[in-house]
Design a protein around this motif. Structure first.
Motif, short mmCIF file in Angstrom:
data_model
loop_
_atom_site.label_atom_id
_atom_site.label_comp_id
_atom_site.label_asym_id
_atom_site.label_seq_id
_atom_site.Cartn_x
_atom_site.Cartn_y
_atom_site.Cartn_z
N ASN A 159 0.73 -1.31 -0.07
CA ASN A 159 0.12 0.02 0.01
C ASN A 159 0.68 1.16 0.16
O ASN A 159 0.51 2.40 0.55
N ARG A 160 2.15 1.32 -0.54
CA ARG A 160 3.10 2.25 -0.83
C ARG A 160 3.44 2.72 0.55
O ARG A 160 3.83 4.17 0.57
N VAL A 161 3.74 2.02 1.43
CA VAL A 161 4.10 2.46 2.89
C VAL A 161 5.34 1.90 3.00
O VAL A 161 5.08 0.50 3.57
N GLY A 162 6.62 2.24 3.30
CA GLY A 162 7.78 1.61 3.53
C GLY A 162 8.15 0.69 2.38
O GLY A 162 7.45 0.41 1.68
N LEU A 163 9.43 -0.02 2.60
CA LEU A 163 10.09 -0.82 1.73
C LEU A 163 9.65 -2.41 1.95
O LEU A 163 9.73 -2.56 3.09
N TRP A 164 9.91 -3.07 0.89
CA TRP A 164 9.75 -4.53 0.97
C TRP A 164 10.47 -4.97 -0.21
O TRP A 164 10.63 -4.36 -1.36
N HIS A 165 10.98 -6.21 -0.32
CA HIS A 165 11.77 -6.90 -1.56
C HIS A 165 10.51 -7.24 -2.54
O HIS A 165 9.45 -7.46 -2.24
N ASP A 166 10.89 -7.44 -3.79
CA ASP A 166 10.03 -7.91 -4.59
C ASP A 166 10.57 -9.09 -5.33
O ASP A 166 10.32 -9.62 -6.46
N LEU A 167 11.24 -10.06 -4.32
CA LEU A 167 11.43 -11.40 -4.69
C LEU A 167 10.25 -12.38 -4.47
O LEU A 167 9.29 -12.22 -3.70
N ASN A 168 10.31 -13.62 -5.31
CA ASN A 168 9.18 -14.64 -5.25
C ASN A 168 9.47 -15.30 -3.80
O ASN A 168 10.41 -15.79 -3.56
N GLU A 169 8.36 -15.24 -3.04
CA GLU A 169 8.22 -15.81 -1.57
C GLU A 169 8.64 -17.19 -1.76
O GLU A 169 9.29 -17.73 -0.82
N LYS A 170 8.07 -18.00 -2.40
CA LYS A 170 7.98 -19.35 -2.55
C LYS A 170 9.69 -19.87 -3.10
O LYS A 170 10.09 -20.84 -2.46
N LYS A 171 9.93 -19.06 -3.93
CA LYS A 171 11.56 -19.52 -4.31
C LYS A 171 12.45 -19.34 -3.13
O LYS A 171 13.53 -19.91 -2.99
N LEU A 172 12.26 -18.10 -2.47
CA LEU A 172 13.16 -17.55 -1.40
C LEU A 172 12.93 -18.65 -0.17
O LEU A 172 13.72 -19.27 0.51
N PHE A 173 11.72 -19.26 0.11
CA PHE A 173 11.55 -20.36 1.19
C PHE A 173 12.29 -21.62 1.08
O PHE A 173 12.68 -22.15 1.63
N LYS A 174 12.37 -21.87 -0.48
CA LYS A 174 13.21 -23.16 -0.82
C LYS A 174 14.69 -22.95 -0.55
O LYS A 174 15.37 -24.12 -0.12
N ILE A 175 15.15 -21.83 -0.25
CA ILE A 175 16.95 -21.57 0.01
C ILE A 175 16.84 -21.05 1.43
O ILE A 175 18.13 -20.77 1.76
N ARG A 176 15.62 -21.15 2.19
CA ARG A 176 15.97 -20.71 3.50
C ARG A 176 16.92 -21.42 4.38
O ARG A 176 16.78 -22.93 3.99
N GLU A 177 17.67 -21.10 5.03
CA GLU A 177 18.57 -22.01 5.90
C GLU A 177 19.65 -22.57 5.09
O GLU A 177 20.33 -23.58 5.64
#
Length: 243
Positions: A159-177
């Motif tokens: 909603n255009r308040v503050g920053l967040w990344h624009d990466l795919n969350e599912k792909k990120l989860f796969k490389i977590r840890e």
């Protein structure tokens, strides 16, 4: 655009007015107290020496504690990029929530609506950049945890308040840890400094490195706060440096 608030002025602010152009940041806090009434009392008690500009209650109603052109005492020892003592440049917003160690809970839908409305009002009024909309733990990572990992940064960003990344969350989860090497760890820390976090001094590396990583995770990888740099954290940090 205007905001409906009630006034309950705090004595805890600098007497000298600042200029409009000095206001560059919004800093979010949680109260960290079990009782909402006690939190308001503390923020308006001269003995406490703490305050903020606004207070958002559990029911979403907003209280003005300090007028915007005065410096309120909310961030303490703090920094972001080349700015030191963030109080001088910021609007502080306290949100009623018991916080870590006191049954930390999700922020209510009414609170989130008020956070969004108040933020948009301040962004427009002071031309505040999204990269300067921060949490207390961003500007004071070695001392503070608020507003914490339950604060809706992702939703606010949509909603255009503050920053967040624009990466795919599912792909990120796969490389977590997924472990990283020393070279990648150094890259991650350099990215944090580019984003704006306080640079670690060599003498403080052992004591504060984990706290710095956790501050980043509370903000940008809220599902796992472990103070360990992994591949997911590295990719998020790289993405944010390009924002």
């Amino acid at each position: 655009m205007s905001i409906n608030t009630t006034q309950n002025y705090s004595p805890n602010f600098d007497q000298k007015k600042r200029k409009i152009k000095q206001i560059k940041f919004i800093i979010f806090h949680y109260t960290g107290m079990k009782n909402e009434e006690d939190a308001i009392k503390r923020l308006t008690d001269s003995k406490s020496k703490v305050s903020s500009h606004y207070f958002i209650k559990n029911n979403g109603s907003v209280i003005t504690l300090v007028p915007e052109l005065y410096v309120s005492w909310h961030a303490g020892i703090s920094s972001w990029k080349n700015y030191k003592s963030i109080n001088k440049y910021s609007i502080g917003i306290e949100i009623s929530n018991p916080g870590h160690g006191k049954k930390y809970k999700k922020f209510s839908k009414k609170q989130i609506r008020s956070i969004l409305k108040l933020s948009k009002y301040l962004i427009k009024k002071y031309k505040i950049k999204n990269k300067f909309i921060l949490g207390h733990s961003d500007v004071a990572p070695y001392r503070k945890k608020d507003p914490g990992e339950k604060f809706p940064w992702r939703y606010l960003s949509k909603n255009r308040v503050g920053l967040w990344h624009d990466l795919n969350e599912k792909k990120l989860f796969k490389i977590r840890e997924t472990k990283v090497d020393k070279n990648d760890e150094n890259k991650f820390l350099k990215n944090l400094y580019k984003i704006g976090y306080l640079r670690l001094l060599p003498k403080d590396m052992h004591k504060n490195k984990k706290l710095l990583i956790k501050a980043f995770q509370r903000r940008f990888r809220q599902e796992l706060i472990n103070g360990i740099i992994d591949k997911e954290c590295l990719l998020i940090s790289e993405n944010l440096t390009k924002s």
